[in-house]
Scaffold this motif. Structure first.
Motif, PDB file in Angstrom:
ATOM      1  N   GLU A  54      35.837   4.200 -12.788  1.00 30.66           N
ATOM      2  CA  GLU A  54      35.513   5.229 -11.804  1.00 30.66           C
ATOM      3  C   GLU A  54      36.536   6.359 -11.848  1.00 30.66           C
ATOM      4  O   GLU A  54      37.743   6.134 -11.900  1.00 30.66           O
ATOM      5  CB  GLU A  54      35.480   4.610 -10.409  1.00 30.66           C
ATOM      6  N   GLY A  55      36.026   7.585 -11.852  1.00 31.35           N
ATOM      7  CA  GLY A  55      36.877   8.770 -11.858  1.00 31.35           C
ATOM      8  C   GLY A  55      37.287   9.241 -13.236  1.00 31.35           C
ATOM      9  O   GLY A  55      37.892  10.322 -13.363  1.00 31.35           O
ATOM     10  N   ALA A  56      36.998   8.496 -14.287  1.00 29.67           N
ATOM     11  CA  ALA A  56      37.382   8.901 -15.648  1.00 29.67           C
ATOM     12  C   ALA A  56      36.521  10.067 -16.114  1.00 29.67           C
ATOM     13  O   ALA A  56      35.336  10.157 -15.778  1.00 29.67           O
ATOM     14  CB  ALA A  56      37.242   7.734 -16.612  1.00 29.67           C
ATOM     15  N   ARG A  57      37.122  10.971 -16.876  1.00 25.93           N
ATOM     16  CA  ARG A  57      36.351  12.077 -17.438  1.00 25.93           C
ATOM     17  C   ARG A  57      35.563  11.582 -18.653  1.00 25.93           C
ATOM     18  O   ARG A  57      35.958  10.621 -19.312  1.00 25.93           O
ATOM     19  CB  ARG A  57      37.265  13.241 -17.819  1.00 25.93           C
ATOM     20  N   PRO A  58      34.437  12.230 -18.961  1.00 22.63           N
ATOM     21  CA  PRO A  58      33.583  11.773 -20.060  1.00 22.63           C
ATOM     22  C   PRO A  58      34.316  11.762 -21.408  1.00 22.63           C
ATOM     23  O   PRO A  58      35.248  12.534 -21.637  1.00 22.63           O
ATOM     24  CB  PRO A  58      32.438  12.785 -20.060  1.00 22.63           C
ATOM     25  N   ASP A 115      32.068  18.514 -31.528  1.00 24.45           N
ATOM     26  CA  ASP A 115      33.413  18.326 -30.983  1.00 24.45           C
ATOM     27  C   ASP A 115      33.613  16.933 -30.387  1.00 24.45           C
ATOM     28  O   ASP A 115      34.027  16.792 -29.232  1.00 24.45           O
ATOM     29  CB  ASP A 115      33.694  19.396 -29.924  1.00 24.45           C
ATOM     30  N   PRO A 116      33.319  15.875 -31.165  1.00 27.73           N
ATOM     31  CA  PRO A 116      33.522  14.522 -30.628  1.00 27.73           C
ATOM     32  C   PRO A 116      34.998  14.191 -30.492  1.00 27.73           C
ATOM     33  O   PRO A 116      35.832  14.669 -31.261  1.00 27.73           O
ATOM     34  CB  PRO A 116      32.855  13.636 -31.686  1.00 27.73           C
ATOM     35  N   HIS A 117      35.329  13.353 -29.516  1.00 29.04           N
ATOM     36  CA  HIS A 117      36.704  12.877 -29.367  1.00 29.04           C
ATOM     37  C   HIS A 117      37.022  11.778 -30.377  1.00 29.04           C
ATOM     38  O   HIS A 117      38.186  11.571 -30.738  1.00 29.04           O
ATOM     39  CB  HIS A 117      36.926  12.323 -27.954  1.00 29.04           C
ATOM     40  N   VAL A 171      42.979   8.299 -27.640  1.00 30.02           N
ATOM     41  CA  VAL A 171      41.830   9.177 -27.830  1.00 30.02           C
ATOM     42  C   VAL A 171      41.668  10.037 -26.587  1.00 30.02           C
ATOM     43  O   VAL A 171      41.356   9.530 -25.510  1.00 30.02           O
ATOM     44  CB  VAL A 171      40.544   8.374 -28.098  1.00 30.02           C
ATOM     45  N   ASP A 172      41.929  11.313 -26.723  1.00 31.52           N
ATOM     46  CA  ASP A 172      41.814  12.242 -25.602  1.00 31.52           C
ATOM     47  C   ASP A 172      42.607  11.760 -24.392  1.00 31.52           C
ATOM     48  O   ASP A 172      42.155  11.826 -23.254  1.00 31.52           O
ATOM     49  CB  ASP A 172      40.345  12.441 -25.226  1.00 31.52           C
ATOM     50  N   GLY A 173      43.802  11.226 -24.668  1.00 33.59           N
ATOM     51  CA  GLY A 173      44.675  10.794 -23.593  1.00 33.59           C
ATOM     52  C   GLY A 173      44.349   9.438 -23.013  1.00 33.59           C
ATOM     53  O   GLY A 173      44.974   9.021 -22.033  1.00 33.59           O
ATOM     54  N   TRP A 183      30.881   4.086 -14.904  1.00 38.78           N
ATOM     55  CA  TRP A 183      29.718   3.231 -14.658  1.00 38.78           C
ATOM     56  C   TRP A 183      29.117   3.463 -13.282  1.00 38.78           C
ATOM     57  O   TRP A 183      27.938   3.205 -13.057  1.00 38.78           O
ATOM     58  CB  TRP A 183      30.094   1.762 -14.825  1.00 38.78           C
ATOM     59  N   THR A 184      29.871   4.004 -12.362  1.00 41.26           N
ATOM     60  CA  THR A 184      29.350   4.217 -11.010  1.00 41.26           C
ATOM     61  C   THR A 184      28.478   5.462 -10.908  1.00 41.26           C
ATOM     62  O   THR A 184      27.770   5.638  -9.924  1.00 41.26           O
ATOM     63  CB  THR A 184      30.506   4.359 -10.012  1.00 41.26           C
TER      64      THR A 184
END
Length: 316
Positions: free
Chosen positions: A45-49, A78-80, A170-172, A297-298
């Motif tokens: 929850e709260g994670a960026r895509p 532009d995939p991570h 990967v992207d932090g 997931w939420t």
């Protein structure tokens, strides 16, 4: 008109329809490069895509320039992270073409496992064997230069997940990636990578063939997502019925796209971008790459079924 004449016209019409279908499957659809976009709810929850480009089953032959150009243009997405689930080769001289096709994608974080058609070349066989469930006979072609391809991938910074566990930034985010050798050849040795990871933001499993015994192992160890190829989406699909066969142990409904495996793990099976040179047809199953957007997931959709494939506007 006589009954004989009617039967003759019916037979001729059926033959013409069959020839037209084969012509479409061999001449048009197998070159209809398609991008599948899928949103998968697997992050906290709260994670960026997080964007993952899933590539599989190139079965590349020298001279397949259209396929190579299309793959190279996927860098525009532009995939991570880039994941390759094997069967890149279909010819002794295909390694340079694979590297040219991947192009700038090799500069991005990436991981891979190989499939049977990285190790062995294609062989001529009766196409009807593909439709026989339970036919497990293997006929290997010439050895392919998979060690050269592995060395090139590694030199560009991609990690070999074959019976190995890697922790990537990967992207932090810390991403645990682990994989097995090709289960289709019974080369998988899941106990070598078994174990639950509590030190990662995301856990991704890789396998060329999505065999249930391997998927069960990843699910038991708490992986969030498993990526696979091998099935070609069935390669021949019937509208309203789907894949005729999967060429592995999973059910037909999971032959292409996203599904849930167990109570929480997501599975994505790529229909891939190629075919055997001895069976160069696809029907109702265009060659594809997939851009997976991972979301919390939420907030994400229920991914029990795959997102419909979309045409490749603006790509290639």
């Amino acid at each position: 008109m006589s009954i004989a004449g009617t039967l003759a016209r019916t037979a001729a019409g059926a033959a013409l329809l069959g020839a037209s279908g084969i012509g479409y499957a061999a001449g048009i659809e197998r070159r209809h490069w398609t991008l599948r976009r899928v949103e998968l709810p697997v992050l906290d929850e709260g994670a960026r895509p997080l964007r993952i480009l899933h590539l599989s089953d190139f079965h590349l032959m020298p001279g397949q320039r259209s396929k190579m150009r299309w793959i190279a243009a996927l860098d525009e997405l532009d995939p991570h992270l880039v994941i390759d689930t094997g069967d890149n080769l279909a010819h002794l001289d295909a390694v340079p073409g694979v590297l040219t096709a991947l192009g700038r994608l090799l500069e991005r974080p990436g991981a891979f496992v190989f499939g049977s058609n990285d190790y062995y070349g294609p062989t001529r066989k009766n196409p009807a064997r593909y439709l026989r469930r339970g036919d497990t006979r293997r006929v290997h072609g010439a050895d392919l230069p998979w060690t050269d391809l592995r060395a090139a991938f590694r030199e560009h910074g991609w990690v070999d997940a074959t019976h190995a566990r890697h922790l990537l930034d990967v992207d932090g985010r810390s991403v645990r990636i682990a994989g097995v050798d090709d289960p289709h050849l019974n080369l998988d040795r899941y106990p070598r990578i078994a174990g639950h990871d509590a030190d990662a933001d995301l856990r991704i499993g890789l396998t060329h063939s999505p065999e249930p015994r391997v998927l069960d192992g990843f699910a038991a160890d708490g992986y969030d997502l498993v990526l696979a190829g091998h099935t070609h989406g069935g390669q021949l699909r019937l509208p309203g019925y789907g894949a005729l066969v999967t060429n592995c142990g999973i059910d037909r409904a999971r032959a292409r796209g996203a599904s849930r495996w167990g109570s929480r793990m997501r599975l994505h099976v790529s229909a891939g971008l190629g075919t055997s040179p001895y069976a160069p047809v696809r029907f109702a199953c265009p060659p594809e790459a997939s851009l997976l957007t991972l979301v919390p997931w939420t907030t994400g959709p229920d991914a029990r079924t795959g997102t419909p494939a979309q045409a490749t506007e603006g790509i290639g």
